[in-house]
Scaffold this active site. Structure first.
Site, PDB file in Angstrom:
ATOM      1  N   GLU A 109     -28.587 -26.135  58.581  1.00  0.00           N
ATOM      2  CA  GLU A 109     -27.324 -26.417  57.900  1.00  0.00           C
ATOM      3  C   GLU A 109     -26.952 -27.903  57.868  1.00  0.00           C
ATOM      4  O   GLU A 109     -25.883 -28.316  58.316  1.00  0.00           O
ATOM      5  CB  GLU A 109     -26.187 -25.607  58.524  1.00  0.00           C
ATOM      6  N   GLU A 126     -29.399 -16.862  55.949  1.00  0.00           N
ATOM      7  CA  GLU A 126     -28.412 -16.368  56.908  1.00  0.00           C
ATOM      8  C   GLU A 126     -27.341 -15.614  56.131  1.00  0.00           C
ATOM      9  O   GLU A 126     -26.828 -16.123  55.131  1.00  0.00           O
ATOM     10  CB  GLU A 126     -27.731 -17.499  57.685  1.00  0.00           C
TER      11      GLU A 126
END
Length: 469
Positions: free
Chosen positions: A242, A362
């Site tokens: 991320e 995710e």
């Protein structure tokens, strides 16, 4: 035949037999106006598939001992041995740390065993722990060999259960060290650093990161004696979990880092796929797409989905899905429609602008959210899975998804709210297993050929895509 090698065959055969022996195959799942036509087609499919089961068993036995091959990219899809590889996978980030302690190492085997039992084929996990408790990298280029052996064990155990790994190489967040730890190391070495985002731009910190990449990729596994960069168990390298660079909303700083690091990884390991690890936010280069972002802040974090993934060396796109983090923590009627529009927008972009697969790496929902219940979680997972299937049926870029996250029994103390313990979540396990079965069937040699236009295509699709989800 090793039971772990036989999962695809057994799940496919059991699913087919289930359809043949239950009322679902009478096509009651379809509208009455279509039933008579579909019943005739279903009967033909029954006969064709039943006749082919014994042949397929023989084929599976023949390929059982074939070499464990690398996953590759072919256009906007993944392939293994030039056959499709659609992903149903999961995240369990802490595997290396658990493997480093003999008292918890068995949990690594347990989670792989349970994941394999429902057909999950890819696991995303951390190949980093920077300067923290049980650190892999204690300081720049200084490693704890016992922790590295723990990562070796994770890779070897994944191979045992025929699960491939996406290995992330550092973190945007402070957990497990990440970019903040690299900045601390830089300051300790006398560098003039003012922000954690200096990780992306300072040449010394880039050198630290590259040294870690080189060390991991060239690691020789002490259990298998296979160098990581040559191991097909590894599905892909992820540059960072991320990444965000809020100090530069233009995205230029992060873009330069992505380009540098993707090419560097490829220079060491041209065989494996590379992905960035992005959440998928649209940025300045595509103002017409920011409408799909979950909030206005998302376009100010220095990421730019399409531009970032056009960097040389990046093989596929990654996207995360967290309406409970991005829109509202309380479960809302807006969450599931967002999931659909978010996924469909990124699949479309991967097809039209990027020419690559996209993995929703995710997704999940926290049990700590106000209004949460297990039915909602199942509905969220169903929504993700159906959107993937809608893409696969068209040969689209929707290449798979990885739920966040799968835990074995006895690890509740690690639960961030998103954990799925398969043995305690019957309905969720069934949904995951069905998706695995559908993708395994689609990945089979026959369905690949049928997908491109043989006369059985529509009949097979009715088995894979009939509206049970």
């Amino acid at each position: 035949m090793d039971p772990h090698k036989r999962f695809g065959l057994l799940r496919i055969v059991s699913f087919i037999l289930f359809l043949i022996l239950t009322k679902d195959l009478s096509c009651s799942a379809f509208a009455d106006s279509e039933q008579e036509i579909i019943e005739d087609e279903c009967e033909a499919v029954h006969n064709q598939i039943t006749d082919s089961i014994s042949t397929y068993v023989s084929e599976m036995e023949e390929v059982e001992e074939e070499e464990w091959e690398m996953v590759q990219k072919k256009g906007n899809q993944f392939v293994v041995n030039d056959e499709p590889f659609y992903v149903n996978g999961f995240n369990t980030y802490w595997l290396m740390v658990f493997a480093a302690d003999e008292s918890t190492r068995g949990k690594v085997s347990e989670v792989f065993k349970q994941a394999a039992s429902v057909g999950l084929t890819v696991c995303r996990t951390w190949a980093f722990n920077d300067g923290q408790w049980r650190a892999l990298q204690k300081s720049p280029s200084v490693y704890d060999e016992q922790v590295f052996k723990a990562l070796d064990f994770v890779v070897s155990e994944a191979r045992k259960y025929k699960i491939r790994l996406i290995l992330s190489l550092t973190n945007n967040w402070e957990a497990y060290g990440g970019k903040a730890q690299y900045v601390k190391w830089g300051k300790a070495a006398g560098l003039n650093l003012t922000s954690d985002d200096d990780f992306f731009s300072h040449p010394t910190l880039r050198t630290y990161y590259k040294a870690h990449v080189k060390t991991v990729l060239n690691r020789v596994n002490t259990f298998t004696n296979i160098t990581y960069k040559n191991d097909p168990t590894i599905f892909a390298w992820e540059l960072m979990n991320e990444p965000r660079c809020t100090s530069d909303p233009t995205g230029d700083k992060l873009q330069d880092w992505i380009q540098d690091m993707a090419v560097y990884v490829k220079s060491i390991d041209p065989k494996h796929l590379v992905e960035i690890g992005l959440e998928g936010f649209y940025g300045p280069s595509t103002p017409q797409r920011v409408q799909f972002n979950p909030n206005t802040y998302a376009q100010q974090v220095g990421t730019d989905f399409i531009r970032n993934h056009q960097a040389l060396g990046v093989d596929f796109a990654s996207v995360h899905i967290y309406p409970d983090s991005w829109i509202s923590q309380a479960i809302s009627d807006t969450h599931l429609p967002f999931v659909t529009s978010w996924m469909e927008a990124h699949i479309e972009d991967a097809e039209k602008y990027l020419g690559m697969p996209v993995v929703f790496a995710e997704f999940g929902v926290s049990a700590k959210d106000p209004g949460y219940n297990s039915t909602y979680r199942d509905n969220l997972i169903n929504r993700v899975y159906k959107t993937i299937l809608n893409s696969t049926r068209k040969g689209g870029s929707g290449a798979g998804s990885l739920v966040w996250q799968v835990f074995p029994d006895g690890t509740d103390y690690m639960d961030d709210g998103y954990a799925i313990v398969l043995s305690k979540s019957t309905s969720t396990s069934s949904i995951i297993s069905l998706q695995s079965t559908r993708l395994a069937l689609f990945n089979s040699r026959c369905s690949w050929k049928c997908h491109w236009g043989c006369k059985k295509k529509k009949q097979l699709e009715k088995l894979i895509y009939y509206d049970e989800l």
